[in-house]
Design a protein around this motif. Structure first.
Motif, mmCIF file in Angstrom:
data_model
loop_
_atom_site.group_PDB
_atom_site.id
_atom_site.type_symbol
_atom_site.label_atom_id
_atom_site.label_comp_id
_atom_site.label_asym_id
_atom_site.label_seq_id
_atom_site.Cartn_x
_atom_site.Cartn_y
_atom_site.Cartn_z
ATOM 1 N N GLN A 210 0.821 -1.311 -0.056
ATOM 2 C CA GLN A 210 0.034 -0.024 0.095
ATOM 3 C C GLN A 210 0.819 1.167 -0.038
ATOM 4 N N SER A 211 2.036 1.318 0.846
ATOM 5 C CA SER A 211 2.527 2.569 0.992
ATOM 6 C C SER A 211 3.316 2.672 -0.330
ATOM 7 N N SER A 212 3.978 1.935 -0.911
ATOM 8 C CA SER A 212 4.644 2.146 -2.329
ATOM 9 C C SER A 212 3.624 2.326 -3.385
ATOM 10 N N ALA A 213 2.502 2.005 -3.372
ATOM 11 C CA ALA A 213 1.432 2.152 -4.174
ATOM 12 C C ALA A 213 1.270 3.816 -4.207
ATOM 13 N N GLU A 214 0.735 4.112 -2.964
ATOM 14 C CA GLU A 214 0.510 5.520 -2.562
ATOM 15 C C GLU A 214 1.457 6.531 -2.974
ATOM 16 N N ALA A 215 2.840 6.456 -2.798
ATOM 17 C CA ALA A 215 3.879 7.099 -3.360
ATOM 18 C C ALA A 215 3.781 7.098 -5.021
ATOM 19 N N ARG A 216 3.805 5.985 -5.663
ATOM 20 C CA ARG A 216 3.376 6.050 -6.717
ATOM 21 C C ARG A 216 2.456 6.536 -7.670
ATOM 22 N N PHE A 217 1.294 6.710 -7.033
ATOM 23 C CA PHE A 217 -0.213 7.121 -7.315
ATOM 24 C C PHE A 217 0.083 8.840 -7.212
ATOM 25 N N LYS A 218 0.624 9.107 -5.872
ATOM 26 C CA LYS A 218 0.776 10.475 -6.119
ATOM 27 C C LYS A 218 1.848 11.409 -6.974
ATOM 28 N N LYS A 219 2.749 10.426 -6.995
ATOM 29 C CA LYS A 219 3.854 11.137 -7.971
ATOM 30 C C LYS A 219 3.308 11.054 -9.464
ATOM 31 N N LEU A 220 2.457 10.142 -10.027
ATOM 32 C CA LEU A 220 2.118 10.191 -11.196
ATOM 33 C C LEU A 220 0.828 10.682 -11.612
ATOM 34 N N LEU A 221 -0.099 10.834 -10.694
ATOM 35 C CA LEU A 221 -1.291 11.805 -10.853
ATOM 36 C C LEU A 221 -0.902 13.278 -10.705
ATOM 37 N N SER A 222 0.223 13.472 -9.949
ATOM 38 C CA SER A 222 0.493 15.002 -9.970
ATOM 39 C C SER A 222 1.334 15.443 -11.417
ATOM 40 N N LEU A 232 -3.981 6.637 -0.126
ATOM 41 C CA LEU A 232 -4.344 5.695 -0.959
ATOM 42 C C LEU A 232 -4.672 4.464 0.165
ATOM 43 N N ILE A 233 -5.889 3.825 -0.186
ATOM 44 C CA ILE A 233 -5.809 2.361 0.448
ATOM 45 C C ILE A 233 -6.156 1.271 -0.557
ATOM 46 N N GLU A 234 -5.448 0.210 -0.361
ATOM 47 C CA GLU A 234 -5.612 -0.906 -1.230
ATOM 48 C C GLU A 234 -6.525 -1.980 -0.847
ATOM 49 N N LEU A 235 -7.294 -2.614 -1.646
ATOM 50 C CA LEU A 235 -8.254 -3.463 -1.229
ATOM 51 C C LEU A 235 -8.044 -4.860 -1.953
ATOM 52 N N THR A 236 -8.264 -6.035 -1.469
ATOM 53 C CA THR A 236 -8.305 -7.256 -1.999
ATOM 54 C C THR A 236 -9.595 -7.575 -2.588
ATOM 55 N N THR B 40 13.544 -0.998 -5.720
ATOM 56 C CA THR B 40 12.414 -1.396 -5.022
ATOM 57 C C THR B 40 11.893 -2.608 -5.602
ATOM 58 N N LYS B 41 11.004 -3.412 -4.915
ATOM 59 C CA LYS B 41 10.555 -4.649 -5.435
ATOM 60 C C LYS B 41 9.820 -4.739 -6.761
ATOM 61 N N ARG B 42 9.189 -3.582 -6.892
ATOM 62 C CA ARG B 42 8.510 -3.207 -8.328
ATOM 63 C C ARG B 42 9.443 -3.113 -9.371
ATOM 64 N N CYS B 73 2.177 -2.885 -11.439
ATOM 65 C CA CYS B 73 2.485 -2.681 -12.911
ATOM 66 C C CYS B 73 1.521 -2.794 -13.637
ATOM 67 N N SER B 74 1.486 -1.812 -14.623
ATOM 68 C CA SER B 74 0.363 -2.030 -15.846
ATOM 69 C C SER B 74 0.978 -2.911 -16.826
#
Lengths: 342, 109
Positions: A210-222, A232-236, B40-42, B73-74
């Motif tokens: 979750q935390s690495s996905a949040e950082a990536r979302f923030k960077k790319l959406l900005s 950001l929250i990640e759900l299964t 990173t792992k990614r 990843c996409s």
């Protein structure tokens, strides 16, 4: 993504599929980890599913929500009964979900009355595109005025994956909606207006950390769209309803259940949402979570199975109803309406 | 029945049956390589995916397709990673043309 059939699998058939899936029962996973069966503590999240009506028809929806769901929507007397219980029990968070909850004609009145009751946190689980509907003019401003926390679905930072899950054109309209929310102060650190994004995997796999996905979302959406959000929250994805149909149609059902079982994480158990959530259905029926609600597995205490007959003393300490879909909440980093549980 | 069965990957630990210490050393090393570090792992999953294609390992392709998706990843990013592998593989073939030309020069008038 493989197209799912148009008709819904009957609930009985879903429960049968889960019970016969070739993985151990959820409680057996707990037992192997030397953990006791789940039981509920005090309700700190009072979650109200106000109905199944939605302007979208997402391929992964565990609610089977959509524009066709005109019947299964909460009426005012049921909202009023919720307000009575909320006033009596004072949960810190009231979490409003659907469908697209804003499409319920009583949504704004309910939020207004919750604010008047002094509820600390009101959450609106928003699909974003509803904010752009001509019939919903002023909705974003209403949410801001009532300081509602928005938890908004956005599975990916690219159009291809987002539209594959949520429908053609959803990504572009979601970005436009976030821009509108940002204009009102949502997502900006100093405004007090919280915008949480929520991401589900677009396929038969587990969510990223979750935390690495949040950082990536923030960077790319900005960088790409000049928009911001708070967290950001990640759900299964749960093997229920439309996502279950997708798993079956794509040949992923048994491998996915096996993946959830293999990824069972004992450390994810203590943060499970069912331990402190009460879930109310559109008709007032009570459940341990929104997923049990969709599988029509009511809370255990027979004397307190609707909001009209709610008895606090029966609800605290109740045994949580579990089945194999619960393995979705304990896989990997854990998953719930608040994101990871570890 | 094909030579590569996708379920065979689950039998990978059996490689330790007759050489447990070597297997343990390898799997310990493998685990450390893929832990979060300077990369990173990614990023590591995308590198592994590209290498999987370069070495054409069907098990690794399945494993790192899943791992890449599960690290957010996409398919666009994953396809670009495979193109990196293809470019290096293709470039590697082509750049050996220099050797061919040098050798041809030596042999020619």
């Amino acid at each position: 993504m493989i197209a799912v059939p148009g008709s819904r699998l009957p609930v009985d058939e879903q429960n049968r599929l889960l019970s016969t899936a070739p993985v151990a029962d959820f409680d057996a996973h707990l037992e192997r980890a030397h953990l006791p069966p789940l039981s509920a503590g005090a309700t700190t999240v009072f979650q109200v599913n106000v109905g199944k009506l939605c302007n979208q028809r997402c391929h992964h929806c565990h609610v089977d929500a959509g524009p066709h769901q005109l019947e299964a929507n909460m009426a005012w007397p049921t909202f009023a009964a919720c307000l009575e219980v909320i006033a009596a029990t004072n949960p810190p968070t009231v979490d409003i979900t659907g469908g697209a909850p804003e499409l319920n004609p009583h949504f704004r009145r309910f939020v207004t009355e919750l604010r008047a009751l002094g509820v600390r946190e009101i959450i609106d689980r928003c699909n974003l595109t509803v904010l752009m509907l001509p019939s919903q003019q002023g909705l974003a401003e209403f949410l801001a005025e009532h300081r509602v926390r928005i938890v908004a679905s956005l599975p990916a930072v690219n159009q291809q994956q987002t539209d594959a899950q949520r429908g053609d054109g959803v990504f572009a309209r979601s970005i436009a909606a976030i821009r509108r929310l940002n204009g009102l102060g949502y997502g900006r650190a100093d405004s007090g207006l919280v915008l949480t994004l929520m991401s589900n995997p677009v396929g038969a796999f587990l969510p990223p950390e979750q935390s690495s996905a949040e950082a990536r979302f923030k960077k790319l959406l900005s960088a790409r769209h000049d928009i911001v959000f708070n967290d950001l929250i990640e759900l299964t994805n749960m093997p229920i309803n439309r996502y279950l149909e997708y798993l079956l149609a794509s040949g992923n059902y048994e491998p996915y259940l096996a993946k959830l079982s293999a990824a069972f994480n004992p450390a994810a158990v203590r943060g499970l949402m069912c331990l402190n959530t009460l879930s109310v259905g559109w008709d007032g029926a009570l459940y341990d979570c929104d997923f049990n609600q969709m599988l029509e597995l009511p809370v255990a205490p027979e004397g307190s199975r609707t909001i009209f007959t709610y008895r606090r003393e029966l609800m605290e300490g109740r045994t949580i109803r579990t089945a194999k879909h619960c393995l979705g909440c304990t896989a990997g980093q854990g998953s719930g309406c608040g994101g990871r549980t570890t | 029945m094909t030579y590569y069965e996708s379920t065979d990957l689950g039998k990978f630990p059996e490689i330790g049956k007759d050489a447990p210490e070597l297997a343990k050393a390898f799997f310990d090393y493998y685990g450390k390589v893929f832990a979060e570090g300077e990369l990173t792992k990614r990023e590591k999953n995308l590198i592994a995916l590209a290498v999987a294609h370069a070495v054409q390992c069907p098990y690794c392709i399945d494993a790192y397709t899943g791992a890449s998706l599960e690290s957010g990843c996409s398919t666009g990013e994953m396809t670009e990673a495979v193109h990196v592998a293809a470019a290096i593989k293709g470039g590697s073939a082509l750049v050996h043309g220099v050797q061919m030309r040098k050798h041809a020069e030596r042999m020619s008038m």
